[in-house]
Design an enzyme around this catalytic site. Structure first.
Site, PDB file in Angstrom:
ATOM      1  N   LYS A   1      -0.608  -4.184  -3.323  1.00  0.00           N
ATOM      2  CA  LYS A   1      -1.755  -3.718  -3.112  1.00  0.00           C
ATOM      3  C   LYS A   1      -2.150  -2.295  -3.762  1.00  0.00           C
ATOM      4  O   LYS A   1      -1.516  -1.490  -3.167  1.00  0.00           O
ATOM      5  CB  LYS A   1      -2.035  -3.429  -1.471  1.00  0.00           C
ATOM      6  CG  LYS A   1      -3.466  -2.941  -0.896  1.00  0.00           C
ATOM      7  CD  LYS A   1      -3.591  -2.713   0.204  1.00  0.00           C
ATOM      8  CE  LYS A   1      -5.055  -2.246   0.673  1.00  0.00           C
ATOM      9  NZ  LYS A   1      -5.300  -0.937   0.052  1.00  0.00           N
TER      10      LYS A   1
ATOM     11  N   SER B   1       0.767  -0.964   0.063  1.00  0.00           N
ATOM     12  CA  SER B   1       0.089  -0.168  -0.123  1.00  0.00           C
ATOM     13  C   SER B   1       0.811   1.162  -0.124  1.00  0.00           C
ATOM     14  O   SER B   1       1.620   1.622  -1.005  1.00  0.00           O
ATOM     15  CB  SER B   1      -1.028  -0.091   1.270  1.00  0.00           C
ATOM     16  OG  SER B   1      -1.995   0.956   1.097  1.00  0.00           O
TER      17      SER B   1
ATOM     18  N   ASP C   1       9.924   5.040 -10.432  1.00  0.00           N
ATOM     19  CA  ASP C   1       9.290   5.631 -11.609  1.00  0.00           C
ATOM     20  C   ASP C   1      10.066   6.953 -11.831  1.00  0.00           C
ATOM     21  O   ASP C   1       9.982   7.242 -13.181  1.00  0.00           O
ATOM     22  CB  ASP C   1       8.004   5.746 -11.536  1.00  0.00           C
ATOM     23  CG  ASP C   1       7.313   4.184 -11.718  1.00  0.00           C
ATOM     24  OD1 ASP C   1       7.994   3.387 -11.779  1.00  0.00           O
ATOM     25  OD2 ASP C   1       6.060   4.227 -11.972  1.00  0.00           O
TER      26      ASP C   1
END
Length: 540
Positions: free
Chosen positions: A323, A298, A309
């Site tokens: 998740k 999460s 990224d």
């Protein structure tokens, strides 16, 4: 990610980005629309029939309480119901402190799974571990029973100093293990420790994303910076998440302005949001690595995914939990609540890292992490599940994957070289923890005179003497010495015993500097920092 024509700074969409949104009353929402009204009449008719004509007297309130989780279980694994009492207890756990045994658990498919053991708490002291399953409480079977979160909390929490007996199933044991835990005050500190792991590197261990995590994190980072840290290691292993906005604020500290952090997409536009960095972070030029494992979920994945990224940091360890569903909390008229999945979150490259699930398939979802062990994923990168149909590109062109957690840039296999039957047996019995307490009690006077754990390490018995003393203690407590296996596990046993003694004597901040010396993931992260010293942002 497609940029908005008018970007929002990080501070504006935090409420939208939050994993838990409190205070929404939904009564009228569930009563509007003809299909809902038709089903409402049908449910009322069934309840009236039960109340009037069923053979036995039935408590309709209890029946409804038991039925709601069953209904929600057919949606997704993370849509959950909380009674008013459950909700208060869950809120206390993230916001303050309470008296209990020091674990976080998840109730799925009538099984109580331990998802976090609070360091230094009562459960950690007797040897409860993340991944354990509670099958009995005070000799009363709870596995496979219709039990609620509230029922579990009532049984686990209690007056400080009182005791509770747990029956535990553990993956590496075929028999039920028994632990007696003395309840105590549980401080909810989300940053376990921070210290200089070498002359240039600050280490920060974050166990969850609670209400005060950002403040604790900034305090830790600033202190390390004052001590000379130029690069940082953020340890999110065993961190199951929490408040999304805490992860957003923490990521913002490392990014220049106008970098995407996370975005959400729901069924309706109101659940769509984008969060961008505001350029006010204090550590935009610092090198950073993030440690993750299969229990990092999460908000942990939001933090790791945003840095990965944006090519802003290296991710080291094992594939994270997976998740990628966002829940909003809807308060019901009786102060109970539903945490309903309303959106999916996506990392800056466009990845949704939610792992596969089938509606109603909670059992398979629950055991997916265990299946990773069986499939060899923890020991070989080649066995890691990667969905190559979901390929995405980082800011500087590296390939990353969606659909099942954050795949680390640097994979670290599990170290099984010192795990023997003897090691498993003493760990399952909680003997290193119990021995550490006995050692501290016997040596309290001398330990109290020491300034810190380093002095203890300099003056502690030799490794041979400590290991023999422990083996004798284990023998008196039912585990016979087998020196061939003890010697194979020597380094692991000595390290954990010293670390536990140090934690008991000097606090939580003394534990990690000792265990991290032999931690393969930590050492791999340090090696990565050295290798990539001049390669941030990452371009390879």
């Amino acid at each position: 990610m497609k940029q908005k024509s008018a970007r929002q700074p990080i501070w504006l969409p935090l409420a939208i980005a939050a994993a838990v949104v409190v205070g929404i009353i939904i009564g009228s929402r569930f009563q509007s629309g003809k299909p809902v009204a038709d089903n409402d009449r049908k449910l009322n008719a069934i309840l009236n029939l039960i109340a009037q004509d069923y053979v036995d007297t039935t408590n309709l309130k209890d029946l409804i309480e038991m039925s709601i989780p069953e209904i929600l279980s057919n949606l997704d694994p993370h849509t959950t119901y909380f009674s008013a009492e459950d909700l208060q207890a869950a809120t206390d756990e993230l916001n303050g402190s309470f008296s209990g045994i020091g674990i976080s658990f998840m109730l799925m498919n009538d099984t109580i799974d331990v998802i976090e053991v609070i360091p230094g708490g009562p459960s950690e002291k007797v040897g409860i571990m993340t991944g354990d399953r509670i099958v009995s409480i005070n000799d009363s079977t709870v596995a496979g029973k219709k039990i609620t979160n509230g029922d579990v909390m009532k049984r686990l929490r209690g007056a400080k100093g009182s005791k509770v007996k747990l029956g535990i199933l553990r993956q590496n044991s075929s028999k039920v293990l028994t632990f007696t835990i003395t309840r105590g005050d549980i401080p909810v500190n989300t940053v376990d420790t921070y210290y200089m792991i070498d002359k240039n590197t600050g280490y920060v261990k974050v166990n969850q994303f609670g209400r005060h995590t950002y403040d604790e994190f900034i305090t830790a980072m600033s202190s390390l910076k004052d001590e000379g840290a130029k690069r940082y290691m953020i340890d999110l292993r065993n961190n199951g998440g929490g408040f999304m906005e805490m992860a957003v604020l923490m990521v913002n500290e490392f990014l220049p302005a106008d970098q995407p952090i996370v975005y959400t997409k729901g069924r309706y536009k109101r659940d769509d949001s984008e969060v961008w960095s505001d350029g006010n972070g204090s550590f935009q030029d610092a090198e950073v690595v993030v440690l993750i494992d299969e229990y990092s979920a999460s908000a942990s994945e939001i933090f790791a995914g945003a840095l990965q990224d944006n090519d802003r940091g290296l991710i080291v360890g094992n594939r994270s939990f997976g998740k990628g569903l966002v829940q909003k909390e809807f308060i019901l008229p009786d102060s109970s609540a539903i945490r309903l999945t309303t959106a999916r979150y996506y990392t800056p490259s466009g990845r949704c890292i939610q792992k596969d699930y089938k509606k109603g398939g909670l059992l398979d979802y629950e055991k997916e992490v265990y299946d990773r062990y069986l499939n060899g994923e923890m020991y070989s990168r080649d066995s890691m599940k990667v969905d190559k149909s979901q390929t995405f590109t980082t800011l500087h062109g590296r390939t990353v994957y969606g659909g099942g957690g954050i795949v680390p840039d640097i994979f670290v296999s599990r170290d099984t070289s010192g795990i023997t039957n003897y090691y498993i047996e003493v760990m399952n019995a909680g003997l290193p923890q119990r021995y550490a307490f006995a050692y501290c009690n016997s040596n309290r006077a001398s330990l109290n005179k020491m300034s810190d754990y380093n002095q203890f390490l300099r003056t502690a018995p030799s490794d041979d003497a400590l290991l023999k003393d422990f083996a004798d203690y284990a023998s008196r407590n039912g585990v016979a010495p087998r020196w061939y296996y003890i010697n194979l596990s020597r380094d692991m046993l000595v390290t954990v015993i010293k670390a536990l003694i140090a934690r008991n004597a000097f606090g939580n901040q003394a534990y990690y500097p000792i265990v991290n010396r032999n931690d393969k993931t930590v050492q791999a992260a340090l090696k990565a920092l050295n290798k990539h010293k001049a390669a941030f942002p990452i371009t390879e």
